[in-house]
Motif scaffolding. Structure first.
Motif, PDB file in Angstrom:
ATOM      1  N   ALA A  67      -0.156   4.169 -12.187  1.00 31.58           N
ATOM      2  CA  ALA A  67      -0.408   3.990 -10.748  1.00 31.58           C
ATOM      3  C   ALA A  67      -1.522   2.974 -10.524  1.00 31.58           C
ATOM      4  CB  ALA A  67      -0.763   5.322 -10.121  1.00 31.58           C
ATOM      5  N   LEU A  68      -1.230   1.980  -9.693  1.00 35.56           N
ATOM      6  CA  LEU A  68      -2.225   0.968  -9.331  1.00 35.56           C
ATOM      7  C   LEU A  68      -2.859   1.353  -7.994  1.00 35.56           C
ATOM      8  CD1 LEU A  68      -3.474  -1.866  -9.633  1.00 35.56           C
ATOM      9  CD2 LEU A  68      -1.428  -2.795  -8.593  1.00 35.56           C
TER      10      LEU A  68
ATOM     11  N   LEU B  13       1.859   3.300  -5.864  1.00 36.10           N
ATOM     12  CA  LEU B  13       2.463   2.028  -6.266  1.00 36.10           C
ATOM     13  C   LEU B  13       2.074   1.810  -7.709  1.00 36.10           C
ATOM     14  CD1 LEU B  13       3.820  -0.760  -5.488  1.00 36.10           C
ATOM     15  CD2 LEU B  13       1.479  -1.569  -5.113  1.00 36.10           C
ATOM     16  N   ASP B  14       3.078   1.648  -8.578  1.00 37.96           N
ATOM     17  CA  ASP B  14       2.773   1.452  -9.992  1.00 37.96           C
ATOM     18  C   ASP B  14       2.418  -0.002 -10.278  1.00 37.96           C
ATOM     19  OD1 ASP B  14       3.173   4.080 -10.617  1.00 37.96           O
ATOM     20  OD2 ASP B  14       5.275   3.813 -11.183  1.00 37.96           O
TER      21      ASP B  14
ATOM     22  N   ILE C 255       7.763  -3.240  -7.569  1.00 35.35           N
ATOM     23  CA  ILE C 255       8.098  -3.766  -6.230  1.00 35.35           C
ATOM     24  C   ILE C 255       8.628  -2.589  -5.424  1.00 35.35           C
ATOM     25  CG2 ILE C 255       9.411  -5.433  -4.894  1.00 35.35           C
ATOM     26  CD1 ILE C 255       9.685  -7.176  -7.329  1.00 35.35           C
ATOM     27  N   LEU C 256       7.860  -2.201  -4.425  1.00 35.64           N
ATOM     28  CA  LEU C 256       8.174  -1.012  -3.627  1.00 35.64           C
ATOM     29  C   LEU C 256       8.665  -1.441  -2.246  1.00 35.64           C
ATOM     30  CD1 LEU C 256       7.876   2.164  -3.516  1.00 35.64           C
ATOM     31  CD2 LEU C 256       5.649   1.746  -2.462  1.00 35.64           C
TER      32      LEU C 256
ATOM     33  N   GLY D 105      -6.743   1.851  -8.344  1.00 35.51           N
ATOM     34  CA  GLY D 105      -7.305   2.375  -9.592  1.00 35.51           C
ATOM     35  C   GLY D 105      -8.156   3.589  -9.253  1.00 35.51           C
ATOM     36  N   THR D 106      -9.413   3.565  -9.668  1.00 33.01           N
ATOM     37  CA  THR D 106     -10.291   4.705  -9.377  1.00 33.01           C
ATOM     38  C   THR D 106     -11.156   4.450  -8.139  1.00 33.01           C
ATOM     39  OG1 THR D 106     -11.921   3.762 -10.876  1.00 33.01           O
ATOM     40  CG2 THR D 106     -10.444   5.447 -11.788  1.00 33.01           C
TER      41      THR D 106
END
Ligand SMILES: Nc1ncnc2c1ncn2[C@@H]1O[C@H](COP(=O)(O)OP(=O)(O)OP(=O)(O)O)[C@@H](O)[C@H]1O
Length: 259
Positions: free
Chosen positions: A3-4, A27-28, A32-33, A64-65
């Motif tokens: 996951a991004l 969104l990974d 492309i979502l 990210g985090t």
């Protein structure tokens, strides 16, 4: 894929109008979502909240985090998120090339622009090379010296994409990139976005054109009245009852007409 971007329990109301309700999705990296839904279902508002143009009422948005939902828009851009608009406004007195170069300047910050240095001149040279390459990729080289406002609707969309890419984002969010674009240009755009994705760019795309969605998207989420009703592959959309209900239950974009 990992996951991004993560959106958790996001809600947004305008007055008494609950436009987004408990929206969660990820969104990974490298994905492309597609973001679909009938008119008024909250798609643009969702992009506006992620890019910081619209403050959220509840929930979290992370890259990210890093939590980004409380950050000002320029910091969200610096965290690697760029977007284009449904109806891009372009300045009347700047050429196409100048508009793309200005987008690059924005991403370097005010300090460098106010205090030019040898380093800035080098940055300008590399911006010019990057802008020239993007205009070429987006088929705008022939019109690079025209006033940006003189472009067709479709060309303005392409220029919006070029501007968004000047900041070298990791996530690009496109609001109806195909609307108003001549059919001859569509395949070129698909190929350009595919190439950018293969080079590591993740994308979220609002689009009503199902051919485009099927060709490009790895996964789709569908909004109906501000709630996610489907999270599936493009191929599964036409068989998903909640998706058909969303489109047939009053939306003006009929999914079945497109599939
Ligand atoms: N700034 C705002 N103030 C008040 N209401 C707003 C605002 N922005 C959006 N809305 C409302 O939010 C709802 C969803 O709008 P939004 O533009 O997000 O839908 P959409 O799914 O992108 O629609 P379309 O496919 O037609 O572009 C609409 O009822 C709209 O009027």
């Amino acid at each position: 894929m990992s996951a991004l971007m993560q959106v958790n329990h996001l809600s947004k109301a305008f007055g008494g109008n609950q436009v987004l309700e408990d929206v969660s999705f990820s969104l990974d990296q490298g994905e492309i979502l597609g973001l679909l839904g009938p008119n008024g279902s909250g798609k643009s508002t969702l992009l506006n909240t992620i890019s910081g143009f619209t403050p959220i009422d509840h929930g979290t948005i992370s890259i990210g985090t890093q939590r980004i939902d409380k950050l000002p828009t320029y910091q969200i851009i610096n965290s690697g998120i760029a977007r284009t608009f449904q109806l891009p406004n372009m300045p009347k007195k700047m050429s196409v090339l100048e508009v793309v170069m200005a987008a690059g300047t924005r991403s370097h910050g005010l300090f460098q622009s106010l205090f030019p240095s040898k380093r800035l001149r080098q940055v300008e040279q590399s911006d010019l090379a990057k802008a020239t390459q993007l205009l070429d990729e987006l088929l705008l080289t022939k019109v690079r010296n025209l006033p940006a406002d003189a472009l067709s609707g479709g060309q303005k969309k392409l220029l919006g994409i070029a501007c968004a890419l000047m900041g070298k984002p990791s996530v690009l969010m496109l609001d109806e990139p195909m609307a108003g674009v001549h059919p001859n240009l569509r395949q070129e755009i698909v190929e350009t976005l595919t190439r950018l994705n293969q080079n590591g760019l993740s994308l979220i795309i609002i689009e009503h054109d199902m051919h485009f969605i099927r060709e490009l998207c790895h996964r789709c989420i569908v909004l109906n009245r501000g709630t996610i009703v489907a999270n599936c592959s493009p191929q599964e959309l036409a068989h998903n009852e909640q998706v058909l209900e969303a489109y047939l239950g009053g939306g003006t974009h009929k999914l079945q007409e497109a599939v």
